[in-house]
Design an enzyme around this catalytic site. Structure first.
Site, PDB file in Angstrom:
ATOM      1  N   GLU A  86      -0.280   8.284 -19.062  1.00 43.59           N
ATOM      2  CA  GLU A  86       0.505   7.072 -19.271  1.00 43.59           C
ATOM      3  C   GLU A  86       0.883   6.910 -20.738  1.00 43.59           C
ATOM      4  O   GLU A  86       0.064   7.109 -21.629  1.00 43.59           O
ATOM      5  CB  GLU A  86      -0.275   5.844 -18.799  1.00 43.59           C
ATOM      6  CG  GLU A  86      -0.588   5.835 -17.318  1.00 43.59           C
ATOM      7  CD  GLU A  86       0.646   5.692 -16.448  1.00 43.59           C
ATOM      8  OE1 GLU A  86       1.708   5.283 -16.981  1.00 43.59           O
ATOM      9  OE2 GLU A  86       0.555   5.987 -15.240  1.00 43.59           O
ATOM     10  N   ARG A  96      -0.048  -7.496  -7.018  1.00 49.38           N
ATOM     11  CA  ARG A  96       0.593  -7.556  -5.707  1.00 49.38           C
ATOM     12  C   ARG A  96      -0.446  -7.726  -4.608  1.00 49.38           C
ATOM     13  O   ARG A  96      -0.173  -8.333  -3.555  1.00 49.38           O
ATOM     14  CB  ARG A  96       1.402  -6.275  -5.485  1.00 49.38           C
ATOM     15  CG  ARG A  96       2.152  -6.225  -4.163  1.00 49.38           C
ATOM     16  CD  ARG A  96       3.009  -4.966  -4.070  1.00 49.38           C
ATOM     17  NE  ARG A  96       2.233  -3.749  -4.287  1.00 49.38           N
ATOM     18  CZ  ARG A  96       1.517  -3.137  -3.346  1.00 49.38           C
ATOM     19  NH1 ARG A  96       1.431  -3.649  -2.118  1.00 49.38           N
ATOM     20  NH2 ARG A  96       0.866  -2.020  -3.618  1.00 49.38           N
ATOM     21  N   HIS A 175      -3.127   8.747 -14.572  1.00 53.18           N
ATOM     22  CA  HIS A 175      -3.178   8.511 -13.131  1.00 53.18           C
ATOM     23  C   HIS A 175      -3.258   9.833 -12.379  1.00 53.18           C
ATOM     24  O   HIS A 175      -2.568  10.801 -12.741  1.00 53.18           O
ATOM     25  CB  HIS A 175      -1.935   7.743 -12.666  1.00 53.18           C
ATOM     26  CG  HIS A 175      -2.099   6.264 -12.684  1.00 53.18           C
ATOM     27  ND1 HIS A 175      -1.375   5.430 -13.502  1.00 53.18           N
ATOM     28  CD2 HIS A 175      -2.935   5.456 -11.979  1.00 53.18           C
ATOM     29  CE1 HIS A 175      -1.736   4.177 -13.301  1.00 53.18           C
ATOM     30  NE2 HIS A 175      -2.686   4.169 -12.384  1.00 53.18           N
TER      31      HIS A 175
END
Length: 213
Positions: A86, A96, A175
């Site tokens: 990242e 969410r 990730h």
């Protein structure tokens, strides 16, 4: 001061979440830590809860206690097709779905009064090269999302930026995808190679890694 056997590398992943029985990030860092220790690199693997705030607190405690040379935090990004270092962490929590405790923050800061964003202090393009050189798909990601992965990434970078006692410690976030995209053994080898690249690279590679949209 850290002890003489303090780790040069601190790896973190996350515990299982949302009914899963395992988390590829925890599996990857556990195996990568073993590989690095076999290669003579003192390494610790830490598994964090998928919880806003607490995950960052536990990581901060470990970094302050051990002062490794490199902190490489990882998390799962379902839907991605490779391992993705990242570039930037942003100062927002916008969930969410609820975290592991049911917390569901919306448009809240990670650190009140903190800057809008921090860049990784790891050589992200060298990390990508370390993965692809081992046959693992890897690319730079421009967003770590707004869930607990970004929360940990931002907290890590805020800590390393604001605590003078941690001067020289570099950190960032990677990730990993689901294990049917990149298998667990390949993930572990790539994470270990990325950690070694972070230790051994003072100036990042100058090559394209951006996106158009």
């Amino acid at each position: 001061m850290p002890s003489t056997d303090a780790p040069r590398v601190l790896l973190t992943g996350f515990e299982p979440f949302d009914g899963a029985t395992s988390n590829p990030s925890a599996t990857a860092v556990g195996a990568a830590a073993t590989l690095l220790r076999e290669q003579g690199v003192p390494t610790r693997a830490l598994v964090l809860p998928v919880e806003f705030g607490r995950a960052g607190d536990l990581l901060a405690e470990a970094v302050r206690a051990e002062r490794p040379g490199v902190v490489l935090a990882t998390g799962l990004a379902s839907g991605r097709r490779g391992i993705t270092p990242e570039r930037v962490a942003i100062n927002v929590r916008d969930a969410r779905i609820p975290d592991g405790t049911g917390a569901h923050p919306v448009d809240e800061p990670v650190v009140s009064g903190g800057p809008a964003a921090y860049f990784s202090s790891l050589p992200i393009k060298a990390l990508v090269a370390a993965g692809t050189e081992r046959g693992v798909p890897a690319s730079v990601s421009q967003t770590a999302g707004t869930f607990v992965c970004n929360d940990v990434f931002y907290r890590l970078m805020h800590l390393l930026t604001t605590d003078p006692a941690l001067d020289g410690v570099r950190g960032g976030f990677v990730h990993v995808p689901e294990e049917d995209v990149v298998g667990p053994a390949e993930q572990a080898r790539a994470v270990a190679a990325m950690a070694r690249a972070a230790l051994g690279t003072s100036e990042d590679l100058r090559r394209p890694g951006g996106t158009i949209s």
